[in-house]
Write an enzyme that holds these catalytic residues in place. Structure first.
Site, PDB file in Angstrom:
ATOM      1  N   SER A 173      42.795  33.920  55.578  1.00 50.57           N
ATOM      2  CA  SER A 173      41.795  32.904  55.930  1.00 50.57           C
ATOM      3  C   SER A 173      42.466  31.793  56.720  1.00 50.57           C
ATOM      4  CB  SER A 173      41.165  32.318  54.663  1.00 50.57           C
ATOM      5  OG  SER A 173      40.378  31.180  54.956  1.00 50.57           O
ATOM      6  N   TYR A 186      41.755  28.771  46.158  1.00 50.21           N
ATOM      7  CA  TYR A 186      41.499  29.872  47.091  1.00 50.21           C
ATOM      8  C   TYR A 186      42.401  29.742  48.320  1.00 50.21           C
ATOM      9  CZ  TYR A 186      38.914  32.638  50.569  1.00 50.21           C
ATOM     10  OH  TYR A 186      38.560  33.522  51.566  1.00 50.21           O
TER      11      TYR A 186
END
Length: 282
Positions: A173, A186
């Site tokens: 990400s 995360y």
């Protein structure tokens, strides 16, 4: 000889627009068969980015094993993909379950082996800053986002080593490079995937197995809903994106197909960033 007047440039614009339009039409209707004869596993591939990647790999000729934690999602995705004439197989898989992971590899064996592993499954039960994350949420995030990705790669090796070349692709990400405050744990888990990519790539470099990662920006999916579903969060997201639009799952699939193909044969240990221009340096 090389200079052009403003009027000439202005007159060229309609022609350039026509050419761009034709290219886009061609890209959407023409399939590249560079993955013919390959077998791919894509985890969490019945929706969003995973689905788009699975679809693109199949469009380029691969036999693809798709999976999800829910049977109805698997059946729906397989039906849609097969309706397009794509060669897909689907099964239920929770990547944190060793028996489920083994079933993925068994399915690949039935198709002839395994050439491509795309580890896309991820969770995020915590919408909080990193030091406000509950311990149980932290454990769950790292169990699925990092440990399961590691185990999938490790367990895929016996099959990958039997093929002319192997590809391992981790879906990280943009948050791996620039952590999002509301996705603290995360973000850290995705940064960890970059380290796993580097270490595994170095280990496998002489075996003709490459290990690379994708770093999507803010992609419009249900999974990323916390970043774009309400007006204020969407405006905040767009303010970070120079291209001033959210990404779509299909914006990621082409990069995945490149990493899965022989076109990326001299690339390993790297991360492709597809973020609409968002900052991407640690």
């Amino acid at each position: 000889m090389l200079s052009l007047s403003f009027s000439v440039i202005r007159n060229l614009k309609p022609v350039q627009t026509v050419i761009i339009t034709c290219r886009n039409m061609s890209a959407s209707t023409t399939r590249i068969a560079r993955l013919g004869g390959k077998v791919a596993i894509v985890t969490a591939s019945t929706d969003g980015i995973g689905y788009a990647i699975a679809r693109r790999l199949a469009q380029e000729g691969a036999k693809v094993v798709v999976s999800s934690r829910k049977q109805n999602n698997v059946e729906s995705a397989v039906t849609k993909l097969k309706s397009e004439g794509l060669d897909v197989t689907g099964l239920v898989c929770h990547v944190g379950n060793a028996d489920h992971r083994q079933k993925l590899f068994d399915a690949a064996k039935q198709l002839g082996g395994l050439d491509i592993l795309v580890s896309n499954a991820a969770v995020n039960p915590s919408v909080a800053s990193v030091l406000d994350c509950e311990e149980s949420h932290w454990d769950k995030i790292f169990e699925i986002n990092v440990k399961a990705s590691y185990l999938l790669a490790k367990e895929a090796l016996p099959l990958l080593r039997q093929r002319p070349y192997g590809r391992i692709i981790f879906v990280a990400s943009i948050a791996a490079f620039q952590p999002f405050d509301v996705l603290g744990a995360y973000s850290v888990s995705k940064t960890t995937l970059l380290g796993l990519t580097k270490a595994a790539a170095a280990q496998l470099a002489l075996e003709n197995i490459t290990v690379n990662a994708l770093a999507p920006g803010i992609i419009k999916t249900r999974f990323s809903g916390a970043l774009h579903e309400n007006e204020s969060s969407r405006d905040e997201a767009l303010s970070r994106i120079p291209m001033n639009r959210l990404g779509l799952p299909d914006d990621i699939s082409g990069a995945a197909a490149f990493l899965a193909s022989e076109d990326s044969s001299y690339m390993t240990g790297e991360t492709l960033i597809i973020s609409g221009g968002m900052p991407s340096r640690l």
